[in-house]
Design a protein around this motif. Sequence first.
Motif, PDB file in Angstrom:
ATOM      1  N   VAL A  42      48.998  23.191  13.486  1.00  0.00           N
ATOM      2  CA  VAL A  42      47.574  23.031  13.783  1.00  0.00           C
ATOM      3  C   VAL A  42      46.790  23.509  12.576  1.00  0.00           C
ATOM      4  O   VAL A  42      47.275  24.321  11.785  1.00  0.00           O
ATOM      5  CB  VAL A  42      47.152  23.798  15.055  1.00  0.00           C
ATOM      6  CG1 VAL A  42      47.739  23.146  16.288  1.00  0.00           C
ATOM      7  CG2 VAL A  42      47.552  25.259  14.996  1.00  0.00           C
ATOM      8  N   ARG A  43      45.585  22.999  12.441  1.00  0.00           N
ATOM      9  CA  ARG A  43      44.805  23.346  11.264  1.00  0.00           C
ATOM     10  C   ARG A  43      43.318  23.275  11.567  1.00  0.00           C
ATOM     11  O   ARG A  43      42.887  22.627  12.509  1.00  0.00           O
ATOM     12  CB  ARG A  43      45.126  22.423  10.102  1.00  0.00           C
ATOM     13  CG  ARG A  43      44.671  21.001  10.357  1.00  0.00           C
ATOM     14  CD  ARG A  43      45.314  20.018   9.420  1.00  0.00           C
ATOM     15  NE  ARG A  43      45.011  18.657   9.803  1.00  0.00           N
ATOM     16  CZ  ARG A  43      45.534  18.011  10.829  1.00  0.00           C
ATOM     17  NH1 ARG A  43      46.388  18.618  11.618  1.00  0.00           N
ATOM     18  NH2 ARG A  43      45.204  16.779  11.104  1.00  0.00           N
ATOM     19  N   GLY A  44      42.577  23.951  10.748  1.00  0.00           N
ATOM     20  CA  GLY A  44      41.125  23.858  10.733  1.00  0.00           C
ATOM     21  C   GLY A  44      40.716  23.730   9.287  1.00  0.00           C
ATOM     22  O   GLY A  44      41.191  24.484   8.443  1.00  0.00           O
ATOM     23  N   ALA A  78      33.144  30.403   5.619  1.00  0.00           N
ATOM     24  CA  ALA A  78      34.022  29.236   5.538  1.00  0.00           C
ATOM     25  C   ALA A  78      35.382  29.537   6.163  1.00  0.00           C
ATOM     26  O   ALA A  78      35.927  28.728   6.922  1.00  0.00           O
ATOM     27  CB  ALA A  78      34.186  28.791   4.082  1.00  0.00           C
ATOM     28  N   ARG A  79      35.937  30.706   5.882  1.00  0.00           N
ATOM     29  CA  ARG A  79      37.232  31.079   6.478  1.00  0.00           C
ATOM     30  C   ARG A  79      37.128  31.205   7.988  1.00  0.00           C
ATOM     31  O   ARG A  79      38.010  30.767   8.710  1.00  0.00           O
ATOM     32  CB  ARG A  79      37.738  32.389   5.869  1.00  0.00           C
ATOM     33  CG  ARG A  79      38.303  32.204   4.499  1.00  0.00           C
ATOM     34  CD  ARG A  79      39.040  33.446   4.020  1.00  0.00           C
ATOM     35  NE  ARG A  79      39.490  33.227   2.666  1.00  0.00           N
ATOM     36  CZ  ARG A  79      38.981  33.828   1.604  1.00  0.00           C
ATOM     37  NH1 ARG A  79      38.015  34.705   1.733  1.00  0.00           N
ATOM     38  NH2 ARG A  79      39.434  33.560   0.402  1.00  0.00           N
ATOM     39  N   GLN A  80      36.043  31.824   8.473  1.00  0.00           N
ATOM     40  CA  GLN A  80      35.877  31.987   9.914  1.00  0.00           C
ATOM     41  C   GLN A  80      35.732  30.637  10.609  1.00  0.00           C
ATOM     42  O   GLN A  80      36.317  30.409  11.668  1.00  0.00           O
ATOM     43  CB  GLN A  80      34.657  32.878  10.222  1.00  0.00           C
ATOM     44  CG  GLN A  80      34.537  33.221  11.697  1.00  0.00           C
ATOM     45  CD  GLN A  80      35.708  34.042  12.205  1.00  0.00           C
ATOM     46  OE1 GLN A  80      36.023  35.087  11.642  1.00  0.00           O
ATOM     47  NE2 GLN A  80      36.365  33.591  13.267  1.00  0.00           N
ATOM     48  N   ASP A  84      38.292  29.229  13.387  1.00  0.00           N
ATOM     49  CA  ASP A  84      37.839  28.811  14.721  1.00  0.00           C
ATOM     50  C   ASP A  84      38.275  27.381  15.039  1.00  0.00           C
ATOM     51  O   ASP A  84      38.682  27.083  16.159  1.00  0.00           O
ATOM     52  CB  ASP A  84      36.326  28.940  14.833  1.00  0.00           C
ATOM     53  CG  ASP A  84      35.848  30.391  14.822  1.00  0.00           C
ATOM     54  OD1 ASP A  84      36.672  31.305  15.068  1.00  0.00           O
ATOM     55  OD2 ASP A  84      34.651  30.605  14.560  1.00  0.00           O
ATOM     56  N   LEU A  85      38.200  26.493  14.050  1.00  0.00           N
ATOM     57  CA  LEU A  85      38.663  25.116  14.259  1.00  0.00           C
ATOM     58  C   LEU A  85      40.157  25.075  14.547  1.00  0.00           C
ATOM     59  O   LEU A  85      40.621  24.315  15.401  1.00  0.00           O
ATOM     60  CB  LEU A  85      38.337  24.245  13.040  1.00  0.00           C
ATOM     61  CG  LEU A  85      36.872  23.874  12.860  1.00  0.00           C
ATOM     62  CD1 LEU A  85      36.646  23.264  11.483  1.00  0.00           C
ATOM     63  CD2 LEU A  85      36.423  22.928  13.950  1.00  0.00           C
ATOM     64  N   VAL A 115      38.380  24.905   2.542  1.00  0.00           N
ATOM     65  CA  VAL A 115      39.105  26.049   3.097  1.00  0.00           C
ATOM     66  C   VAL A 115      39.913  25.531   4.283  1.00  0.00           C
ATOM     67  O   VAL A 115      39.374  24.856   5.164  1.00  0.00           O
ATOM     68  CB  VAL A 115      38.160  27.177   3.551  1.00  0.00           C
ATOM     69  CG1 VAL A 115      38.945  28.300   4.204  1.00  0.00           C
ATOM     70  CG2 VAL A 115      37.370  27.694   2.362  1.00  0.00           C
ATOM     71  N   LEU A 116      41.194  25.839   4.279  1.00  0.00           N
ATOM     72  CA  LEU A 116      42.113  25.373   5.311  1.00  0.00           C
ATOM     73  C   LEU A 116      42.777  26.577   5.962  1.00  0.00           C
ATOM     74  O   LEU A 116      43.278  27.457   5.275  1.00  0.00           O
ATOM     75  CB  LEU A 116      43.179  24.476   4.667  1.00  0.00           C
ATOM     76  CG  LEU A 116      44.345  24.007   5.519  1.00  0.00           C
ATOM     77  CD1 LEU A 116      43.878  23.068   6.614  1.00  0.00           C
ATOM     78  CD2 LEU A 116      45.392  23.341   4.651  1.00  0.00           C
TER      79      LEU A 116
END
Length: 129
Positions: A42-44, A78-80, A84-85, A115-116
């Motif tokens: 999974v990724r955001g 950006a990291r947060q 969250d995604l 950012v991933l």
Amino acid sequence: MTTPRRPGWPRPEEPRTAIAADRVTTAMGFEGYRVAQHRGVVRGIVVRSRSVVGSLGASIQTLFGGNITLYTELCEHARQDAFDLMLRHGGEVGANAIIGMRYDANEIAPGVTEVLAYGTAVVIEPAGR
């Protein structure tokens, strides 16, 4: 008015909630739990750019040295957002935890950063079951 379903059509699934942030680890498991199912990666992903005002403020901060708080804040947001995604994506695939979580960041154009946040979505249960 509801639309009738044809026999055999899949029913819409109940909306799933995001995984709780305390169910994410960079390790490959949780102490006292076992991985019952793997649900996949999974990724955001978030792509952010610096604003002209933010870049100007950060440039002034660089003249004095030390922590450039405007960039730090931009990176943290950006990291947060990416995190969250990823949690939402994990919930969508039916996981209740994410293991092996990592961040990655790349500059894809001058002033534009990707950012991933990614990891392996799993279903965990207490080890005694």
